[in-house]
Design a protein around this motif. Structure first.
Motif, PDB file in Angstrom:
ATOM      1  N   ILE A 153       0.704  -1.157  -0.186  1.00 17.33           N
ATOM      2  CA  ILE A 153      -0.286  -0.036   0.504  1.00 17.33           C
ATOM      3  C   ILE A 153       0.942   1.340   0.118  1.00 17.33           C
ATOM      4  O   ILE A 153       0.647   2.265  -1.017  1.00 17.33           O
ATOM      5  CB  ILE A 153      -1.039  -0.104   1.296  1.00 17.33           C
ATOM      6  N   MET A 154       1.648   0.979   0.730  1.00 15.07           N
ATOM      7  CA  MET A 154       2.471   2.694   1.366  1.00 15.07           C
ATOM      8  C   MET A 154       4.389   2.818  -0.080  1.00 15.07           C
ATOM      9  O   MET A 154       4.830   3.335   0.249  1.00 15.07           O
ATOM     10  CB  MET A 154       3.031   2.923   1.743  1.00 15.07           C
ATOM     11  N   TRP A 155       4.774   1.280  -1.089  1.00 13.07           N
ATOM     12  CA  TRP A 155       5.607   0.815  -0.783  1.00 13.07           C
ATOM     13  C   TRP A 155       5.738   2.755  -2.589  1.00 13.07           C
ATOM     14  O   TRP A 155       4.948   2.594  -2.757  1.00 13.07           O
ATOM     15  CB  TRP A 155       5.599  -0.068  -2.089  1.00 13.07           C
ATOM     16  N   GLY A 156       7.278   2.754  -2.566  1.00 14.39           N
ATOM     17  CA  GLY A 156       7.869   3.385  -3.350  1.00 14.39           C
ATOM     18  C   GLY A 156       7.194   3.012  -4.951  1.00 14.39           C
ATOM     19  O   GLY A 156       7.034   4.375  -6.017  1.00 14.39           O
ATOM     20  N   ARG A 157       6.797   2.190  -5.560  1.00 16.77           N
ATOM     21  CA  ARG A 157       6.280   1.490  -6.826  1.00 16.77           C
ATOM     22  C   ARG A 157       7.407   1.168  -7.994  1.00 16.77           C
ATOM     23  O   ARG A 157       7.183   0.821  -9.220  1.00 16.77           O
ATOM     24  CB  ARG A 157       5.352   2.760  -7.284  1.00 16.77           C
ATOM     25  N   GLY A 158       8.869   1.666  -7.684  1.00 19.38           N
ATOM     26  CA  GLY A 158      10.335   1.316  -8.577  1.00 19.38           C
ATOM     27  C   GLY A 158       9.547   0.129  -8.956  1.00 19.38           C
ATOM     28  O   GLY A 158      10.129  -1.202  -7.981  1.00 19.38           O
ATOM     29  N   SER A 159       9.582  -0.047 -10.101  1.00 24.40           N
ATOM     30  CA  SER A 159      10.043  -2.055 -10.820  1.00 24.40           C
ATOM     31  C   SER A 159      10.842  -1.950 -11.601  1.00 24.40           C
ATOM     32  O   SER A 159      10.970  -1.793 -13.077  1.00 24.40           O
ATOM     33  CB  SER A 159       8.513  -2.148 -11.550  1.00 24.40           C
ATOM     34  N   LEU A 160      12.077  -1.865 -11.370  1.00 27.37           N
ATOM     35  CA  LEU A 160      13.093  -2.053 -12.581  1.00 27.37           C
ATOM     36  C   LEU A 160      13.888  -3.828 -13.064  1.00 27.37           C
ATOM     37  O   LEU A 160      13.896  -4.544 -11.437  1.00 27.37           O
ATOM     38  CB  LEU A 160      14.353  -1.446 -12.014  1.00 27.37           C
ATOM     39  N   ARG A 161      13.945  -4.809 -13.444  1.00 28.75           N
ATOM     40  CA  ARG A 161      14.637  -5.703 -13.227  1.00 28.75           C
ATOM     41  C   ARG A 161      15.739  -5.829 -13.315  1.00 28.75           C
ATOM     42  O   ARG A 161      16.548  -4.888 -13.581  1.00 28.75           O
ATOM     43  CB  ARG A 161      14.726  -6.213 -15.478  1.00 28.75           C
ATOM     44  N   LEU A 162      16.189  -6.835 -12.432  1.00 27.18           N
ATOM     45  CA  LEU A 162      18.446  -6.928 -12.148  1.00 27.18           C
ATOM     46  C   LEU A 162      18.044  -7.573 -13.625  1.00 27.18           C
ATOM     47  O   LEU A 162      17.927  -8.176 -14.532  1.00 27.18           O
ATOM     48  CB  LEU A 162      18.414  -7.934 -11.330  1.00 27.18           C
ATOM     49  N   GLY A 163      20.055  -7.605 -14.100  1.00 23.32           N
ATOM     50  CA  GLY A 163      20.486  -7.590 -14.927  1.00 23.32           C
ATOM     51  C   GLY A 163      21.376  -8.523 -15.217  1.00 23.32           C
ATOM     52  O   GLY A 163      21.371  -9.232 -13.733  1.00 23.32           O
ATOM     53  N   GLU A 164      21.469  -9.227 -16.001  1.00 23.55           N
ATOM     54  CA  GLU A 164      22.296 -10.713 -16.237  1.00 23.55           C
ATOM     55  C   GLU A 164      24.489 -10.135 -14.281  1.00 23.55           C
ATOM     56  O   GLU A 164      24.305 -10.918 -14.574  1.00 23.55           O
ATOM     57  CB  GLU A 164      23.072 -11.214 -17.478  1.00 23.55           C
TER      58      GLU A 164
END
Length: 566
Positions: free
Chosen positions: A122-133
């Protein structure tokens, strides 16, 4: 004659148990329910319904008691939470009461905990990034910590899967260090940001400034509407425009008819069945009555948040697991990581004085990692990224002024100069001696032992921080900003709210807790897919990786159940 209450046990038996209803717990519930498993979700927090319980989401500051400021009583009851600014009078009912659930510190650790169904989703910052190889390979290449038992290719299709459901807005950039995904259209940079972007990318070839990839919808999905640009996300989004368990995964699980959700359920420990030689369920304390109840299932998913899941492993002792489930080799609780931040720079500009922007965009831009990549070599390992935001100064700039009269009032009706800030998030190496243990000398309000933290940022992180503010200054000055000022404040583990790593994945049961499918090596019907499972933490926001790992593990769990292996 012994009378067994078999009816009561049957009523408390499910196909699967999920502990926690936050970002990863919601995904576990959705995937297991949609695959046909009768699933019990246990959440220590109070019942919290989408839309209905976002009581402050549409209120103006003056409609809220004390205008959102904390009382002395709230501060006293939340000595840890008040160290950072996530806790406020706008969302005070969402957080755990520190005095009921204390912890101890050998070294400072700021543990931020929710107390509602949906948890911190509910309170997260919503950053949505993949980790890379490079993130999955780094430990092995550098001989640090434990080698990940998977690589990017193993998780890539699951990133695709969760992104399509969650709804991630962002711009494809073709950067291997932060791979592209299934994106909705990105939010738009304002005119000032576009100018700065061009100047930074010209002055520093190879660096990229792009819109942040965020779990805020720019196009509706089903019953979820698109973002309204209010930037009040941490109060709860009644439009469903950002991804949360309450708006997305839990409703999907409920639609199957296979979900049972029990709030106010504090999971105390896992049950080891000596005869069956396996974990058969969990013990649960009712938050209000303090009565203990046992629930049973073929598989158990631990998604209580990294530290809480680690607590459950350590607190689950038996003749087989004398030091906790999966802890035969004293690995549970070790390799505790978090991102270090509070370093960067800010500046101002007199340009575009005749330009403004629409609404309150809830996401900024970011500059992906560029150090220790593509021939760049520093005197430390790994790297950092920047998140940034810009705006025009508002009327509050007049607080420090001594003006009076009509001219001063007119001055405050005009927007001030453009301002921009860059703040970095740096990777913390997985250190064996950064750990959390049980402290049995102290108890919480339910008679349970508490966690004791003993972790710190070390020399590698300290070296990195010199570049985290230095590079920010260099880029802002190259972009033509004035009054560029660096900042590099103290950063303690836990403050970034990206704690992870205390039940890490690996190949060898002697050096790791979980296998490549997030199963506890010594108890394969127990899965841990929240932040505890992480083997390294990269510098990207981690929640998207938790989602992908959870969906992948749930799919594997169901396949193994069908084969009779669990």
């Amino acid at each position: 004659m012994i009378h067994l209450n078999l009816t009561a046990k049957a009523a408390n038996t499910y196909d699967a148990i999920v502990v926690g209803s936050g970002i990863s717990g919601g995904w576990a519930a959705k995937e297991l329910c949609e695959k046909g498993l009768k699933t019990l979700v246990l959440e220590r927090g109070k019942q919290f319904e989408h839309v209905k319980d976002y009581e402050n989401a549409t209120k103006d500051p003056w409609e809220i008691e004390h205008r959102g400021r904390l009382t002395t009583g709230q501060v006293k009851d939340h000595p840890y939470l008040t160290r950072e600014r996530v806790y406020s009078g706008f969302n005070d009912k969402y957080w755990i009461k520190d005095t009921d659930s204390p912890y101890t510190e050998s070294k400072r650790f700021d543990w931020t905990r929710a107390d509602i169904v949906g948890g911190r989703s509910i309170m997260w910052g919503r950053g949505s990034l993949r980790l890379g190889e490079q993130d999955f390979e780094a430990n092995a290449k550098e001989g640090i910590g434990v080698d990940w038992p998977i690589r990017y290719k193993d998780l890539a299709p699951w990133y695709d899967y969760v992104e399509a459901f969650a709804g991630i807005s962002g711009q494809a950039e073709g950067l291997p260090q932060v791979p592209d995904g299934v994106f909705q259209p990105p939010m738009e940079m304002n005119c000032f940001e576009k100018a700065v972007k061009g100047r930074i990318e010209t002055a520093f070839p190879g660096r990229k400034m792009t819109m942040f990839r965020t779990a805020n919808l720019t196009r509706p999905i089903g019953e979820r509407g698109s973002c309204q640009y209010r930037n009040l996300c941490d109060r709860g989004c009644p439009f469903g425009a950002y991804f949360s368990s309450n708006s997305s995964t839990l409703p999907a699980a409920a639609k199957t008819g296979n979900l049972t959700l029990r709030p106010d359920a504090i999971v105390n420990s896992l049950i080891w069945d000596e005869k069956a030689q396996k974990i058969t369920g969990v013990r649960v304390i009712d938050k209000h009555t303090k009565e203990m109840t046992e629930y049973y299932a073929k598989i158990v998913f631990l998604n209580a948040s990294a530290m809480a899941s680690t607590f459950l492993l350590l607190n689950s002792t038996s003749t087989r697991f004398q030091h906790g489930v999966g802890n035969d080799h004293d690995i549970v609780g070790r390799y505790l990581m978090d991102h270090h931040f509070h370093a960067g720079a800010s500046g101002t500009s007199e340009e575009f004085a005749d330009k403004y922007y629409y609404g309150r965009r809830p996401a900024g831009f970011f500059i992906p990692r560029f150090v220790n990549l593509n021939g760049d070599k520093r005197d430390y390992l790994r790297g950092f990224q920047y998140t940034g935001f810009s705006a025009r100064g508002n009327w509050a700039r007049g607080v420090a002024e001594l003006g009076v009269g009509a001219a001063f009032k007119d001055y405050l009706t005009e927007p001030g100069p453009w301002q921009m800030g860059l703040m970095s998030f740096g990777e913390c190496l997985p250190y064996y001696d950064n750990r959390v243990v049980l402290d049995r000398s102290k108890q919480d309000a339910w008679g349970q032992p508490v966690l004791q933290f003993d972790a710190e940022f070390k020399e590698n992180e300290k070296k990195m921080r010199k570049d985290m503010d230095g590079e920010a200054v260099a880029m802002l000055e190259a972009a033509g900003l004035k009054n560029v000022t660096p900042f590099n404040r103290d950063s303690f583990p836990g403050q970034a709210i990206h704690e992870m790593g205390t039940a890490c994945m690996g190949r060898d049961p002697k050096t790791s807790v979980l296998n490549a499918w997030n199963q506890v090596h010594a108890a394969p019907n127990v899965f841990v897919t929240d932040g505890a499972c992480m083997t390294s933490n990269a510098c990207q926001n981690p929640s998207l990786t938790y989602m992908a790992l959870t969906a992948r593990a749930a799919n594997h769990a169901v396949e193994e159940l069908k084969k009779g292996n669990l």
